[in-house]
Design a protein around this motif. Structure first.
Motif, PDB file in Angstrom:
ATOM      1  N   ASP A 296     -46.926   4.594  -1.657  1.00 48.56           N
ATOM      2  CA  ASP A 296     -47.574   3.278  -1.708  1.00 48.56           C
ATOM      3  C   ASP A 296     -48.127   2.939  -0.316  1.00 48.56           C
ATOM      4  OD1 ASP A 296     -48.435   0.792  -2.435  1.00 48.56           O
ATOM      5  OD2 ASP A 296     -46.431  -0.058  -2.760  1.00 48.56           O
ATOM      6  N   VAL A 297     -49.408   3.230  -0.095  1.00 41.98           N
ATOM      7  CA  VAL A 297     -50.008   3.113   1.237  1.00 41.98           C
ATOM      8  C   VAL A 297     -51.319   2.344   1.165  1.00 41.98           C
ATOM      9  CG1 VAL A 297     -50.998   4.379   3.185  1.00 41.98           C
ATOM     10  CG2 VAL A 297     -48.956   5.269   2.033  1.00 41.98           C
ATOM     11  N   ILE A 298     -51.515   1.422   2.105  1.00 42.68           N
ATOM     12  CA  ILE A 298     -52.810   0.766   2.325  1.00 42.68           C
ATOM     13  C   ILE A 298     -53.250   1.122   3.741  1.00 42.68           C
ATOM     14  CG2 ILE A 298     -54.015  -1.434   2.552  1.00 42.68           C
ATOM     15  CD1 ILE A 298     -52.099  -2.608   0.496  1.00 42.68           C
ATOM     16  N   ALA A 299     -54.397   1.767   3.857  1.00 39.55           N
ATOM     17  CA  ALA A 299     -54.897   2.203   5.164  1.00 39.55           C
ATOM     18  C   ALA A 299     -56.226   1.510   5.451  1.00 39.55           C
ATOM     19  CB  ALA A 299     -55.077   3.722   5.173  1.00 39.55           C
ATOM     20  N   ILE A 300     -56.240   0.641   6.477  1.00 41.01           N
ATOM     21  CA  ILE A 300     -57.429  -0.093   6.884  1.00 41.01           C
ATOM     22  C   ILE A 300     -57.876   0.423   8.256  1.00 41.01           C
ATOM     23  CG2 ILE A 300     -58.424  -2.361   7.356  1.00 41.01           C
ATOM     24  CD1 ILE A 300     -57.521  -1.995   4.456  1.00 41.01           C
ATOM     25  N   ASP A 301     -59.146   0.792   8.364  1.00 47.46           N
ATOM     26  CA  ASP A 301     -59.674   1.269   9.649  1.00 47.46           C
ATOM     27  C   ASP A 301     -58.747   2.334  10.247  1.00 47.46           C
ATOM     28  OD1 ASP A 301     -61.366   1.507  11.816  1.00 47.46           O
ATOM     29  OD2 ASP A 301     -60.458  -0.158  12.918  1.00 47.46           O
ATOM     30  N   THR A 302     -58.377   3.300   9.406  1.00 48.90           N
ATOM     31  CA  THR A 302     -57.443   4.364   9.789  1.00 48.90           C
ATOM     32  C   THR A 302     -58.081   5.715   9.527  1.00 48.90           C
ATOM     33  OG1 THR A 302     -55.525   2.964   9.286  1.00 48.90           O
ATOM     34  CG2 THR A 302     -55.159   5.353   9.336  1.00 48.90           C
ATOM     35  N   GLN A 303     -58.038   6.601  10.512  1.00 42.79           N
ATOM     36  CA  GLN A 303     -58.679   7.909  10.367  1.00 42.79           C
ATOM     37  C   GLN A 303     -57.729   9.037  10.787  1.00 42.79           C
ATOM     38  OE1 GLN A 303     -60.493   5.637  12.707  1.00 42.79           O
ATOM     39  NE2 GLN A 303     -61.313   4.645  10.883  1.00 42.79           N
ATOM     40  N   GLY A 304     -57.904  10.187  10.123  1.00 43.59           N
ATOM     41  CA  GLY A 304     -57.251  11.428  10.533  1.00 43.59           C
ATOM     42  C   GLY A 304     -55.746  11.384  10.585  1.00 43.59           C
ATOM     43  N   SER A 305     -55.127  10.614   9.710  1.00 39.19           N
ATOM     44  CA  SER A 305     -53.685  10.378   9.814  1.00 39.19           C
ATOM     45  C   SER A 305     -52.923  10.915   8.604  1.00 39.19           C
ATOM     46  CB  SER A 305     -53.401   8.884   9.976  1.00 39.19           C
ATOM     47  OG  SER A 305     -53.946   8.402  11.190  1.00 39.19           O
ATOM     48  N   LYS A 312     -41.390   2.226  -0.051  1.00 38.01           N
ATOM     49  CA  LYS A 312     -41.828   0.897   0.367  1.00 38.01           C
ATOM     50  C   LYS A 312     -43.336   0.903   0.598  1.00 38.01           C
ATOM     51  CE  LYS A 312     -37.644  -0.937   2.596  1.00 38.01           C
ATOM     52  NZ  LYS A 312     -36.711   0.040   2.018  1.00 38.01           N
ATOM     53  N   LEU A 313     -43.926  -0.276   0.581  1.00 40.97           N
ATOM     54  CA  LEU A 313     -45.341  -0.400   0.926  1.00 40.97           C
ATOM     55  C   LEU A 313     -45.523  -0.089   2.400  1.00 40.97           C
ATOM     56  CD1 LEU A 313     -48.289  -1.290   0.489  1.00 40.97           C
ATOM     57  CD2 LEU A 313     -47.539  -3.641   0.933  1.00 40.97           C
ATOM     58  N   LEU A 314     -46.450   0.829   2.700  1.00 39.51           N
ATOM     59  CA  LEU A 314     -46.786   1.200   4.067  1.00 39.51           C
ATOM     60  C   LEU A 314     -48.236   0.807   4.323  1.00 39.51           C
ATOM     61  CD1 LEU A 314     -46.373   2.726   6.756  1.00 39.51           C
ATOM     62  CD2 LEU A 314     -46.949   4.838   5.552  1.00 39.51           C
ATOM     63  N   ALA A 315     -48.468   0.004   5.357  1.00 38.72           N
ATOM     64  CA  ALA A 315     -49.823  -0.444   5.688  1.00 38.72           C
ATOM     65  C   ALA A 315     -50.139  -0.100   7.135  1.00 38.72           C
ATOM     66  CB  ALA A 315     -49.952  -1.952   5.467  1.00 38.72           C
ATOM     67  N   THR A 316     -51.356   0.414   7.373  1.00 42.55           N
ATOM     68  CA  THR A 316     -51.812   0.707   8.733  1.00 42.55           C
ATOM     69  C   THR A 316     -53.158   0.037   8.967  1.00 42.55           C
ATOM     70  OG1 THR A 316     -52.920   2.755   8.030  1.00 42.55           O
ATOM     71  CG2 THR A 316     -50.631   2.940   8.761  1.00 42.55           C
ATOM     72  N   VAL A 317     -53.376  -0.387  10.191  1.00 38.01           N
ATOM     73  CA  VAL A 317     -54.635  -1.042  10.566  1.00 38.01           C
ATOM     74  C   VAL A 317     -55.064  -0.532  11.939  1.00 38.01           C
ATOM     75  CG1 VAL A 317     -55.810  -3.225  11.030  1.00 38.01           C
ATOM     76  CG2 VAL A 317     -54.025  -3.127   9.277  1.00 38.01           C
ATOM     77  N   VAL A 324     -47.151   8.693  10.168  1.00 38.61           N
ATOM     78  CA  VAL A 324     -46.194   7.650   9.811  1.00 38.61           C
ATOM     79  C   VAL A 324     -45.466   8.125   8.561  1.00 38.61           C
ATOM     80  CG1 VAL A 324     -45.804   5.235   9.257  1.00 38.61           C
ATOM     81  CG2 VAL A 324     -47.736   5.878  10.726  1.00 38.61           C
ATOM     82  N   VAL A 325     -44.167   8.289   8.671  1.00 36.57           N
ATOM     83  CA  VAL A 325     -43.344   8.770   7.562  1.00 36.57           C
ATOM     84  C   VAL A 325     -42.211   7.779   7.340  1.00 36.57           C
ATOM     85  CG1 VAL A 325     -41.901  10.630   6.684  1.00 36.57           C
ATOM     86  CG2 VAL A 325     -43.884  11.173   8.103  1.00 36.57           C
ATOM     87  N   GLN A 326     -42.159   7.204   6.129  1.00 40.75           N
ATOM     88  CA  GLN A 326     -41.106   6.258   5.783  1.00 40.75           C
ATOM     89  C   GLN A 326     -40.201   6.882   4.733  1.00 40.75           C
ATOM     90  OE1 GLN A 326     -40.983   4.512   2.534  1.00 40.75           O
ATOM     91  NE2 GLN A 326     -39.033   3.563   3.070  1.00 40.75           N
ATOM     92  N   LYS A 328     -35.996   6.283   2.911  1.00 39.41           N
ATOM     93  CA  LYS A 328     -35.125   5.162   2.582  1.00 39.41           C
ATOM     94  C   LYS A 328     -34.290   4.687   3.765  1.00 39.41           C
ATOM     95  CE  LYS A 328     -34.731   6.138  -2.359  1.00 39.41           C
ATOM     96  NZ  LYS A 328     -33.830   6.527  -3.481  1.00 39.41           N
ATOM     97  N   ASP A 329     -34.089   5.566   4.756  1.00 38.09           N
ATOM     98  CA  ASP A 329     -33.216   5.170   5.868  1.00 38.09           C
ATOM     99  C   ASP A 329     -33.810   5.404   7.243  1.00 38.09           C
ATOM    100  OD1 ASP A 329     -33.185   7.912   5.803  1.00 38.09           O
ATOM    101  OD2 ASP A 329     -31.014   8.121   5.992  1.00 38.09           O
ATOM    102  N   ALA A 330     -35.092   5.773   7.334  1.00 36.98           N
ATOM    103  CA  ALA A 330     -35.693   6.027   8.647  1.00 36.98           C
ATOM    104  C   ALA A 330     -37.209   5.924   8.567  1.00 36.98           C
ATOM    105  CB  ALA A 330     -35.293   7.420   9.158  1.00 36.98           C
ATOM    106  N   VAL A 331     -37.817   5.600   9.722  1.00 35.59           N
ATOM    107  CA  VAL A 331     -39.279   5.564   9.845  1.00 35.59           C
ATOM    108  C   VAL A 331     -39.667   6.338  11.099  1.00 35.59           C
ATOM    109  CG1 VAL A 331     -41.325   4.128  10.158  1.00 35.59           C
ATOM    110  CG2 VAL A 331     -39.464   3.322   8.695  1.00 35.59           C
ATOM    111  N   LEU A 332     -40.627   7.241  10.964  1.00 34.59           N
ATOM    112  CA  LEU A 332     -41.161   7.986  12.103  1.00 34.59           C
ATOM    113  C   LEU A 332     -42.608   7.582  12.339  1.00 34.59           C
ATOM    114  CD1 LEU A 332     -41.088  10.443  14.164  1.00 34.59           C
ATOM    115  CD2 LEU A 332     -42.092  11.778  12.286  1.00 34.59           C
TER     116      LEU A 332
END
Length: 472
Positions: A296-305, A312-317, A324-326, A328-332
């Motif tokens: 579940d990802v929303i990517a705004i103005d995001t390139q090459g990632s 969980k919902l993951l959003a990048t701007v 970005v890796v999410q 249940k118990d960690a985020v990188l």
């Protein structure tokens, strides 16, 4: 006839937090619906071969067995390493096993955690290698480099042959300047880690250059014992074995002494060792902005990632070239061009004895799995899934009581020799020191919520009396 040997003992910590020591990358579906191990096994369907020999770590035995079962590939009982000793000993165990039934066995050695993008060139290279291996050569497969990669070993081409080249030398992971020189020279290929040779030729060569490994593996196999779907080698003998790769133990000293003993067959099969997040990004499908997205990802103005979300919902701007890796118990969050530094994160996790280095929040067991969804002082809440027909061990706890609430399915519960059936929306209480077991008698998965309460809630507070899976 070819005997496939699949080595499934790696830890894959460069892909943390997706890959962890108790559930490493070979068991993950990183590049498709099947795991990398399953993809490795399914490639064998294009080859005529004898039953496969699969080698894994003791800690991964049930994971391996289940994924092998789903692949429906004929195989010997899975060989269990009491502790990892790298590839040279693992291949030696396989060679001794193959010779028990076929004194002329030819081994095709494959890591369980690699990706092959094109099957036909892979099979063609294997066919060519069979002829060279039949002549007593040790065969390796080289990948034409597309960059000055410092995470791979390299093989220098020797004399051209009717089938491939002689291998002039093996070189371990070089620095960037050296790797660039290798690529520009057009005389080096990447070392794929895939090999083919007769089992006896391998053992003779190992005995010649590394007698200690040969002797330890020979002794370990002399006292092997079958246990369910597994073969257990003698632990004390194997633990005395030096740890070394096939490259260091055999290939480097052999090519230094005898320049025609090793044959390198080029393999243009879109190979990858999936050894970093950058490598994973290159393998996955991408959108118009060159983002590889999962979950579940929303990517705004995001390139090459590379953007992966487990639950969980993951959003990048406004970001570029990030990982970005999410889970249940960690985020990188990392620079895509510097993912090799993730090993420093793993080192700190190990130094601090963090459980996140070894296992995910969701933990697999031979009977199913559990997800530790909440915890606090003196309580722990788990969501438990029991496979159809499976049963947990008969056990008891000195420090905790348990309350089970069935969400779906029917549970057969035994508490101090009293049997009862608990169905959806019903619950049962297990007091401290009560001897109990849980079974799924149905044909669909059993789901329940377990609430533990007490002074000590670690998994080590389990005293087993009976177990279908041979655990102590």
């Amino acid at each position: 006839m070819i005997v496939p040997v699949v080595i499934a003992g790696g830890s894959g910590t460069r892909l943390w937090p997706l890959s962890r020591t108790h559930y490493p990358k070979q068991f993950l579906p990183l590049t498709g619906e099947q795991s990398l191990l399953q993809q490795t096994l399914l490639r064998l369907k294009g080859l005529e071969h004898d039953p496969a020999i699969i080698i894994c770590n003791e800690a991964h035995r049930f994971l391996t067995a289940e994924q092998v079962r789903l692949s429906e590939i004929p195989h010997f009982p899975i060989i269990l390493e009491p502790e990892g000793r790298n590839t040279a000993p693992a291949i030696a165990l396989a060679a001794f096993k193959a010779l028990e039934t076929n004194p002329d066995a030819t081994l095709l050695v494959m890591p369980a955690d690699h990706d092959i993008g094109e099957l036909e060139p892979f099979l063609n290279a294997i066919t060519l290698a069979t002829e060279s291996a039949g002549e007593g050569k040790l065969v390796t497969f080289g990948i034409e480099p597309t960059s000055a990669h410092t995470g791979y070993g390299y093989i220098q081409k020797g004399q051209p042959l009717e089938r491939g080249f002689t291998a002039k030398q093996f070189v371990e992971k070089p620095d960037e300047l050296t790797a660039k020189g290798y690529v520009e020279s057009d005389q080096f290929v990447w070392n794929s880690g895939i090999f083919m040779f007769k089992a006896q030729v391998y053992l003779d060569t190992l005995k010649r250059f590394n007698h200690n490994i040969f002797e330890a593996c020979f002794n370990a196999m002399q006292k092997q014992q079958d246990d369910l779907d597994f073969t257990r080698v003698d632990a004390s003998a194997f633990l005395a074995c030096p740890s070394d790769s096939i490259d260091y133990a055999i290939m480097e000293p052999l090519t230094a002494q005898q320049n025609d003993a090793v044959v390198m067959i080029p393999m243009a099969a879109k190979w990858s060792d999936v050894g970093s997040f950058d490598a994973l990004w290159q393998l996955l499908d991408k959108d118009d902005e060159q983002n590889a997205i999962g979950g579940d990802v929303i990517a705004i103005d995001t390139q090459g990632s590379l953007l992966l979300s487990e639950n969980k919902l993951l959003a990048t701007v406004g970001v570029k070239d990030v990982v970005v890796v999410q889970t249940k118990d960690a985020v990188l969050i990392a620079d895509k061009n510097n993912t090799q530094a993730i090993k420093q994160v793993v080192a700190q996790l190990e130094q601090k004895s963090r459980v996140e280095m070894h296992q995910h929040r969701e933990v697999y067991r031979p009977w199913g799995k559990f997800d530790a969804i909440d915890e606090g002082e003196r309580f722990l809440v788990k969501r438990i899934t029991v496979n159809p027909g499976a049963r947990l061990s008969m056990q008891m706890h000195h420090h905790r009581a348990e309350h089970w609430v069935v969400v779906s399915g029917t549970a057969k519960v035994k508490i101090d020799n009293k049997v009862q059936y608990v169905t959806e929306n019903q619950s049962v209480y297990i007091p401290i020191t009560a001897v109990h077991s849980l079974e799924n008698p149905g044909k669909t998965a059993l789901e329940l919520i377990e609430v533990q309460s007490g002074s000590y809630l670690d998994e080590s507070d389990i005293i087993r009396f009976e177990d279908d899976y041979g655990r102590e």
